[in-house]
Design a protein around this motif. Structure first.
Motif, short mmCIF file in Angstrom:
data_model
loop_
_atom_site.label_atom_id
_atom_site.label_comp_id
_atom_site.label_asym_id
_atom_site.label_seq_id
_atom_site.Cartn_x
_atom_site.Cartn_y
_atom_site.Cartn_z
N HIS A 31 0.85 -1.19 0.00
CA HIS A 31 0.00 0.00 0.00
C HIS A 31 0.89 1.24 0.00
N THR A 32 0.49 2.25 -0.76
CA THR A 32 1.22 3.52 -0.69
C THR A 32 0.82 4.23 0.59
N GLY A 89 -5.70 5.90 14.11
CA GLY A 89 -4.36 6.44 14.03
C GLY A 89 -3.29 5.43 13.68
N ALA A 90 -3.72 4.19 13.38
CA ALA A 90 -2.74 3.15 13.07
C ALA A 90 -3.38 2.06 12.21
N ALA A 91 -2.53 1.43 11.42
CA ALA A 91 -2.96 0.28 10.62
C ALA A 91 -2.00 -0.88 10.89
N VAL A 92 -2.54 -2.07 10.99
CA VAL A 92 -1.71 -3.26 11.12
C VAL A 92 -1.28 -3.65 9.71
N VAL A 93 0.01 -3.83 9.55
CA VAL A 93 0.57 -4.21 8.26
C VAL A 93 0.88 -5.70 8.31
N LEU A 94 0.16 -6.46 7.47
CA LEU A 94 0.35 -7.91 7.42
C LEU A 94 1.21 -8.26 6.21
N ASP A 95 2.34 -8.87 6.49
CA ASP A 95 3.27 -9.29 5.44
C ASP A 95 3.65 -10.74 5.68
N PRO A 96 2.77 -11.67 5.27
CA PRO A 96 3.02 -13.09 5.56
C PRO A 96 4.29 -13.63 4.90
N GLU A 103 5.83 6.22 -1.95
CA GLU A 103 6.34 5.57 -0.74
C GLU A 103 5.37 4.48 -0.32
N HIS A 104 5.93 3.33 0.04
CA HIS A 104 5.10 2.18 0.41
C HIS A 104 5.16 1.92 1.91
N ALA A 105 4.10 1.30 2.40
CA ALA A 105 3.97 1.03 3.83
C ALA A 105 5.18 0.27 4.36
N TYR A 106 5.70 -0.70 3.61
CA TYR A 106 6.79 -1.54 4.13
C TYR A 106 8.01 -0.71 4.51
#
Length: 133
Positions: free
Chosen positions: A18-19, A33-40, A66-69
């Motif tokens: 996600h950008t 105010g936050a998102a959980v980033v799932l990167d299996p 710019e990406h979330a990672y």
């Protein structure tokens, strides 16, 4: 009072690709105010906060490229639903952050924020002051 009593169970999850603009739009729409980033396939579970997005913008980075990672915190402190709010508050204070991902059996089941804790503590404090008066 326990984390399970204060946490939000509607967890915004995004992927690492996600950008920042996409993440910010989703966070704004959900009013979180936050998102959980799932990167299996990579780092597993991380968190992207409004502060991460703001820091990127402050550096002049393009939120469309710019990406979330690249901005995700991956050395996350996790809470459990059975933690006390005091334990959560101490973890936040010690770590210098405002959100905790709540894991149950290894899966994200909620997020607890400083605001959630204050929302729970404020009425208790008011009741205690009223009783002692």
């Amino acid at each position: 009072m326990l984390v399970r009593d204060a946490m939000s169970t509607l967890v915004l999850t995004i992927g690492p690709a996600h950008t920042l603009r996409q993440a910010a739009a989703l966070m704004s729409a959900r009013r979180v105010g936050a998102a959980v980033v799932l990167d299996p396939d990579g780092t597993g579970i991380g968190i992207l906060t409004e502060r991460d997005v703001l820091n990127s913008l402050g550096l002049g980075q393009d939120p469309d490229t710019e990406h979330a990672y690249a901005h995700t915190t991956t050395d996350v402190v996790f809470a459990t639903p059975a933690w006390t709010l005091e334990e959560a508050a101490v973890a936040m204070t010690d770590g210098g952050f405002r959100h905790l991902i709540v894991l149950d059996r290894g899966e994200p089941t909620g997020i607890v924020s400083v605001r959630d804790i204050i929302r729970c503590w404020a009425p208790q404090r008011a009741r205690a002051e009223h009783v002692s008066a």
